[in-house]
Design a protein around this motif. Sequence first.
Motif, PDB file in Angstrom:
ATOM      1  N   ARG A 117       0.843  -1.190   0.000  1.00  0.00           N
ATOM      2  CA  ARG A 117       0.000   0.000   0.000  1.00  0.00           C
ATOM      3  C   ARG A 117       0.875   1.235   0.000  1.00  0.00           C
ATOM      4  O   ARG A 117       1.960   1.242   0.580  1.00  0.00           O
ATOM      5  CB  ARG A 117      -0.914   0.036   1.225  1.00  0.00           C
ATOM      6  N   VAL A 118       0.402   2.282  -0.653  1.00  0.00           N
ATOM      7  CA  VAL A 118       1.049   3.590  -0.629  1.00  0.00           C
ATOM      8  C   VAL A 118       0.112   4.543   0.112  1.00  0.00           C
ATOM      9  O   VAL A 118      -1.037   4.720  -0.293  1.00  0.00           O
ATOM     10  CB  VAL A 118       1.343   4.108  -2.046  1.00  0.00           C
ATOM     11  N   ASP A 119       0.619   5.121   1.171  1.00  0.00           N
ATOM     12  CA  ASP A 119      -0.174   6.039   1.981  1.00  0.00           C
ATOM     13  C   ASP A 119       0.246   7.474   1.658  1.00  0.00           C
ATOM     14  O   ASP A 119       1.370   7.884   1.968  1.00  0.00           O
ATOM     15  CB  ASP A 119       0.050   5.734   3.471  1.00  0.00           C
ATOM     16  N   LEU A 120      -0.638   8.218   1.001  1.00  0.00           N
ATOM     17  CA  LEU A 120      -0.375   9.631   0.701  1.00  0.00           C
ATOM     18  C   LEU A 120      -0.744  10.440   1.937  1.00  0.00           C
ATOM     19  O   LEU A 120      -1.790  11.081   2.010  1.00  0.00           O
ATOM     20  CB  LEU A 120      -1.189  10.069  -0.518  1.00  0.00           C
ATOM     21  N   LYS A 121       0.143  10.395   2.919  1.00  0.00           N
ATOM     22  CA  LYS A 121      -0.193  10.885   4.254  1.00  0.00           C
ATOM     23  C   LYS A 121      -0.364  12.398   4.319  1.00  0.00           C
ATOM     24  O   LYS A 121      -1.373  12.911   4.803  1.00  0.00           O
ATOM     25  CB  LYS A 121       0.880  10.443   5.254  1.00  0.00           C
ATOM     26  N   TRP A 122       0.638  13.135   3.809  1.00  0.00           N
ATOM     27  CA  TRP A 122       0.597  14.594   3.909  1.00  0.00           C
ATOM     28  C   TRP A 122       1.287  15.193   2.692  1.00  0.00           C
ATOM     29  O   TRP A 122       2.496  15.312   2.625  1.00  0.00           O
ATOM     30  CB  TRP A 122       1.280  15.071   5.189  1.00  0.00           C
ATOM     31  N   LEU A 123       0.484  15.517   1.685  1.00  0.00           N
ATOM     32  CA  LEU A 123       0.988  16.095   0.436  1.00  0.00           C
ATOM     33  C   LEU A 123       0.085  17.287   0.106  1.00  0.00           C
ATOM     34  O   LEU A 123      -0.795  17.201  -0.766  1.00  0.00           O
ATOM     35  CB  LEU A 123       0.980  15.061  -0.690  1.00  0.00           C
ATOM     36  N   PRO A 124       0.288  18.421   0.768  1.00  0.00           N
ATOM     37  CA  PRO A 124      -0.644  19.548   0.656  1.00  0.00           C
ATOM     38  C   PRO A 124      -0.718  20.188  -0.722  1.00  0.00           C
ATOM     39  O   PRO A 124      -1.683  20.889  -1.019  1.00  0.00           O
ATOM     40  CB  PRO A 124      -0.115  20.538   1.693  1.00  0.00           C
ATOM     41  N   LYS A 125       0.282  19.941  -1.607  1.00  0.00           N
ATOM     42  CA  LYS A 125       0.270  20.545  -2.943  1.00  0.00           C
ATOM     43  C   LYS A 125       0.045  19.519  -4.050  1.00  0.00           C
ATOM     44  O   LYS A 125       0.058  19.881  -5.231  1.00  0.00           O
ATOM     45  CB  LYS A 125       1.567  21.306  -3.195  1.00  0.00           C
ATOM     46  N   LEU A 126      -0.166  18.271  -3.703  1.00  0.00           N
ATOM     47  CA  LEU A 126      -0.351  17.245  -4.728  1.00  0.00           C
ATOM     48  C   LEU A 126      -1.602  17.526  -5.545  1.00  0.00           C
ATOM     49  O   LEU A 126      -2.706  17.633  -5.011  1.00  0.00           O
ATOM     50  CB  LEU A 126      -0.456  15.854  -4.088  1.00  0.00           C
ATOM     51  N   ALA A 127      -1.429  17.635  -6.880  1.00  0.00           N
ATOM     52  CA  ALA A 127      -2.545  17.928  -7.780  1.00  0.00           C
ATOM     53  C   ALA A 127      -2.797  16.810  -8.779  1.00  0.00           C
ATOM     54  O   ALA A 127      -3.927  16.609  -9.216  1.00  0.00           O
ATOM     55  CB  ALA A 127      -2.285  19.234  -8.530  1.00  0.00           C
ATOM     56  N   VAL A 128      -1.733  16.071  -9.148  1.00  0.00           N
ATOM     57  CA  VAL A 128      -1.847  15.042 -10.187  1.00  0.00           C
ATOM     58  C   VAL A 128      -1.253  13.741  -9.670  1.00  0.00           C
ATOM     59  O   VAL A 128      -0.115  13.713  -9.192  1.00  0.00           O
ATOM     60  CB  VAL A 128      -1.109  15.475 -11.475  1.00  0.00           C
ATOM     61  N   LEU A 129      -2.011  12.661  -9.775  1.00  0.00           N
ATOM     62  CA  LEU A 129      -1.557  11.345  -9.324  1.00  0.00           C
ATOM     63  C   LEU A 129      -1.754  10.325 -10.434  1.00  0.00           C
ATOM     64  O   LEU A 129      -2.827  10.233 -11.031  1.00  0.00           O
ATOM     65  CB  LEU A 129      -2.345  10.905  -8.086  1.00  0.00           C
ATOM     66  N   THR A 130      -0.698   9.551 -10.715  1.00  0.00           N
ATOM     67  CA  THR A 130      -0.770   8.415 -11.636  1.00  0.00           C
ATOM     68  C   THR A 130      -0.298   7.176 -10.890  1.00  0.00           C
ATOM     69  O   THR A 130       0.795   7.166 -10.312  1.00  0.00           O
ATOM     70  CB  THR A 130       0.118   8.644 -12.878  1.00  0.00           C
ATOM     71  N   PHE A 131      -1.117   6.141 -10.911  1.00  0.00           N
ATOM     72  CA  PHE A 131      -0.782   4.908 -10.173  1.00  0.00           C
ATOM     73  C   PHE A 131      -1.205   3.724 -11.021  1.00  0.00           C
ATOM     74  O   PHE A 131      -2.328   3.676 -11.524  1.00  0.00           O
ATOM     75  CB  PHE A 131      -1.522   4.896  -8.825  1.00  0.00           C
ATOM     76  N   SER A 132      -0.299   2.751 -11.187  1.00  0.00           N
ATOM     77  CA  SER A 132      -0.660   1.628 -12.053  1.00  0.00           C
ATOM     78  C   SER A 132      -0.062   0.311 -11.584  1.00  0.00           C
ATOM     79  O   SER A 132       1.044   0.261 -11.046  1.00  0.00           O
ATOM     80  CB  SER A 132      -0.217   1.899 -13.499  1.00  0.00           C
ATOM     81  N   ASP A 133      -0.851  -0.743 -11.793  1.00  0.00           N
ATOM     82  CA  ASP A 133      -0.428  -2.142 -11.680  1.00  0.00           C
ATOM     83  C   ASP A 133       0.093  -2.496 -10.295  1.00  0.00           C
ATOM     84  O   ASP A 133       1.282  -2.392 -10.013  1.00  0.00           O
ATOM     85  CB  ASP A 133       0.605  -2.472 -12.753  1.00  0.00           C
ATOM     86  N   TRP A 134      -0.822  -2.948  -9.458  1.00  0.00           N
ATOM     87  CA  TRP A 134      -0.465  -3.366  -8.100  1.00  0.00           C
ATOM     88  C   TRP A 134      -0.636  -4.870  -7.948  1.00  0.00           C
ATOM     89  O   TRP A 134      -1.328  -5.523  -8.723  1.00  0.00           O
ATOM     90  CB  TRP A 134      -1.329  -2.609  -7.092  1.00  0.00           C
ATOM     91  N   ILE A 135       0.006  -5.435  -6.916  1.00  0.00           N
ATOM     92  CA  ILE A 135      -0.058  -6.877  -6.679  1.00  0.00           C
ATOM     93  C   ILE A 135      -0.843  -7.226  -5.420  1.00  0.00           C
ATOM     94  O   ILE A 135      -1.147  -8.375  -5.181  1.00  0.00           O
ATOM     95  CB  ILE A 135       1.356  -7.491  -6.582  1.00  0.00           C
ATOM     96  N   THR A 136      -1.183  -6.214  -4.626  1.00  0.00           N
ATOM     97  CA  THR A 136      -1.888  -6.467  -3.384  1.00  0.00           C
ATOM     98  C   THR A 136      -3.336  -6.897  -3.639  1.00  0.00           C
ATOM     99  O   THR A 136      -3.937  -6.536  -4.650  1.00  0.00           O
ATOM    100  CB  THR A 136      -1.872  -5.216  -2.493  1.00  0.00           C
ATOM    101  N   GLN A 137      -3.888  -7.650  -2.694  1.00  0.00           N
ATOM    102  CA  GLN A 137      -5.291  -8.054  -2.771  1.00  0.00           C
ATOM    103  C   GLN A 137      -6.211  -6.994  -2.165  1.00  0.00           C
ATOM    104  O   GLN A 137      -7.435  -7.135  -2.221  1.00  0.00           O
ATOM    105  CB  GLN A 137      -5.489  -9.381  -2.022  1.00  0.00           C
ATOM    106  N   HIS A 138      -5.629  -5.954  -1.595  1.00  0.00           N
ATOM    107  CA  HIS A 138      -6.400  -4.924  -0.913  1.00  0.00           C
ATOM    108  C   HIS A 138      -6.308  -3.607  -1.684  1.00  0.00           C
ATOM    109  O   HIS A 138      -5.680  -3.524  -2.732  1.00  0.00           O
ATOM    110  CB  HIS A 138      -5.876  -4.754   0.514  1.00  0.00           C
ATOM    111  N   ASP A 139      -6.922  -2.562  -1.136  1.00  0.00           N
ATOM    112  CA  ASP A 139      -6.805  -1.246  -1.767  1.00  0.00           C
ATOM    113  C   ASP A 139      -5.341  -0.820  -1.781  1.00  0.00           C
ATOM    114  O   ASP A 139      -4.702  -0.767  -0.725  1.00  0.00           O
ATOM    115  CB  ASP A 139      -7.629  -0.218  -0.994  1.00  0.00           C
ATOM    116  N   PRO A 140      -4.782  -0.508  -2.953  1.00  0.00           N
ATOM    117  CA  PRO A 140      -3.352  -0.213  -3.044  1.00  0.00           C
ATOM    118  C   PRO A 140      -2.967   1.188  -2.580  1.00  0.00           C
ATOM    119  O   PRO A 140      -1.793   1.475  -2.382  1.00  0.00           O
ATOM    120  CB  PRO A 140      -3.050  -0.389  -4.526  1.00  0.00           C
ATOM    121  N   LEU A 141      -3.959   2.063  -2.438  1.00  0.00           N
ATOM    122  CA  LEU A 141      -3.688   3.456  -2.075  1.00  0.00           C
ATOM    123  C   LEU A 141      -4.573   3.869  -0.907  1.00  0.00           C
ATOM    124  O   LEU A 141      -5.704   3.406  -0.769  1.00  0.00           O
ATOM    125  CB  LEU A 141      -4.002   4.394  -3.248  1.00  0.00           C
TER     126      LEU A 141
END
Length: 499
Positions: free
Chosen positions: A249-273
């Motif tokens: 999992r990737v936790d976007l914990k504190w990114l106050p200026k994040l405007a654009v996100l691209t995420f692809s192809d995960w192997i986990t059985q759960h929510d990847p983000l």
Amino acid sequence: MAFTYPRRPAARSTAKPPAKDWLLEEYGHDWLSNLPDDILLNIVERLDIADVARTSVLSSRWMEVPAMLSKIVITVDSFKRKLHKSNLPCFDAHPNSTMIEATNSILGNRSRTNLYTIRLLRMEFYLGDDCVYIGQAVAITIATQNVGLAEFTVMTKKEVRQCTDKDLLYYARKFMSFFYTCPNAFNGLTGLKLQNLRLAESELPEIVSTCKRLEFLRLLNCDMGKLSFLELEHSQLSELEIVDSEFERVDLKWLPKLAVLTFSDWITQHDPLSFGYVPLLKSVSISNTALSYHKMLKLSEFLGKVTVRDLRLNFESEKIWIKPEAPRELFNVFHKLQIVSLLNISEECDLTWTMFILRGAPSLKELCIRVWDHFCDTILDEEERKKYSYSEEPKDSGLECGGSASGFKHHSLAVLRIFGFQTEEKFMSYIKNVMEAAVNLENIYLHNRPVCKICQHMVRKPSRYPWTSKQKISVRNKVHNEMCSAVEIHFPKYTTSQY
């Protein structure tokens, strides 16, 4: 103490010094060199950096031009293309050697009193022992010059699909050695692209925190071990790409200026983000090849409190991995949504399920559907599909609740785009459903199936796209006669180079 640019040990050059004024000696006049600085720069900045370096031999006037550049993009491939005429990959013992010489020449000639701002300094090179010379040269430039954007793209000789676990660990050690040798260069970066690294648990957060000015980060096949957790915090990061990585999992914990996100192809059985504090996030692009063990994502739960305006979902010609939901469930995450792209839906899928997006997004202005079996990215052999846990279910199974609701009206949708349109009932029925719901629809763009030059011979059925004027008129008449609508239907040209 004065700064000096690092020099890579090399054999003494036997090249002759450039003629003082080659243009003048050759032609008797040099009108080009008499142009004002801004016009000369406008000309030079349109050239490849390898050609820019060559301009210094034209005259003493042109020797000064590289030091005035406001955009400096130096890539190892620029020089490789000049040296090797074939398209085959060609690596010598020091693939960065020519680039290092150009870096020292172009950056080293800029004096500390240079009044010209470097708006963009982009370096693209291969990971190796010699990349430290590039890092040191950039660190000195950042310390002594007025630099706007500074970017590193660090490549490896092996491509993603060629890398073993051993390769990932080896490249990670090489990169961390480079990183620790040139911390000042990384401290000044605004953009960083990395690939094929299996870092230690503490190393990736350390890299991110060291790059204090970082605005753009791309991680391709990078992780901290299979099924590892990544927690990201950064005050300046505005664009993030994580592709083909094996995080749990990737936790976007504190990114106050994040405007654009691209995420692809995960192997986990759960929510990847998981989405923490990302108040400015507006554009989200998610791609995945759904395997048999992947859960279907509920966007209302997956996105949490995020309210995006631009959503791109790529199904990579395999099983649909999102679950249709009711409008009341989606409203909190979809109420600001304006553009949706549903890409690479398998040609065997029905399209009715996509109506749940329209029903849940009252502000939606444009809907794009791309129906395409892209065989380059698809495993067709049945034994191979079982080996890699591809789903054996129909690719549109589990989407039963996505149908059109009787009487539903949408007042914002103005544009519908369909790539891969065919004169088949499922497409005509889908257009009818959208037109019935979208009372203010203005334009429908019907594109032919995308064509990839590599796998076009593998298409299993001929195209039924309306090519002739008569066929296009027939489609328009059928739609308008049944719907009594003034919506304009377009058939844009679509070249084989686009896919």
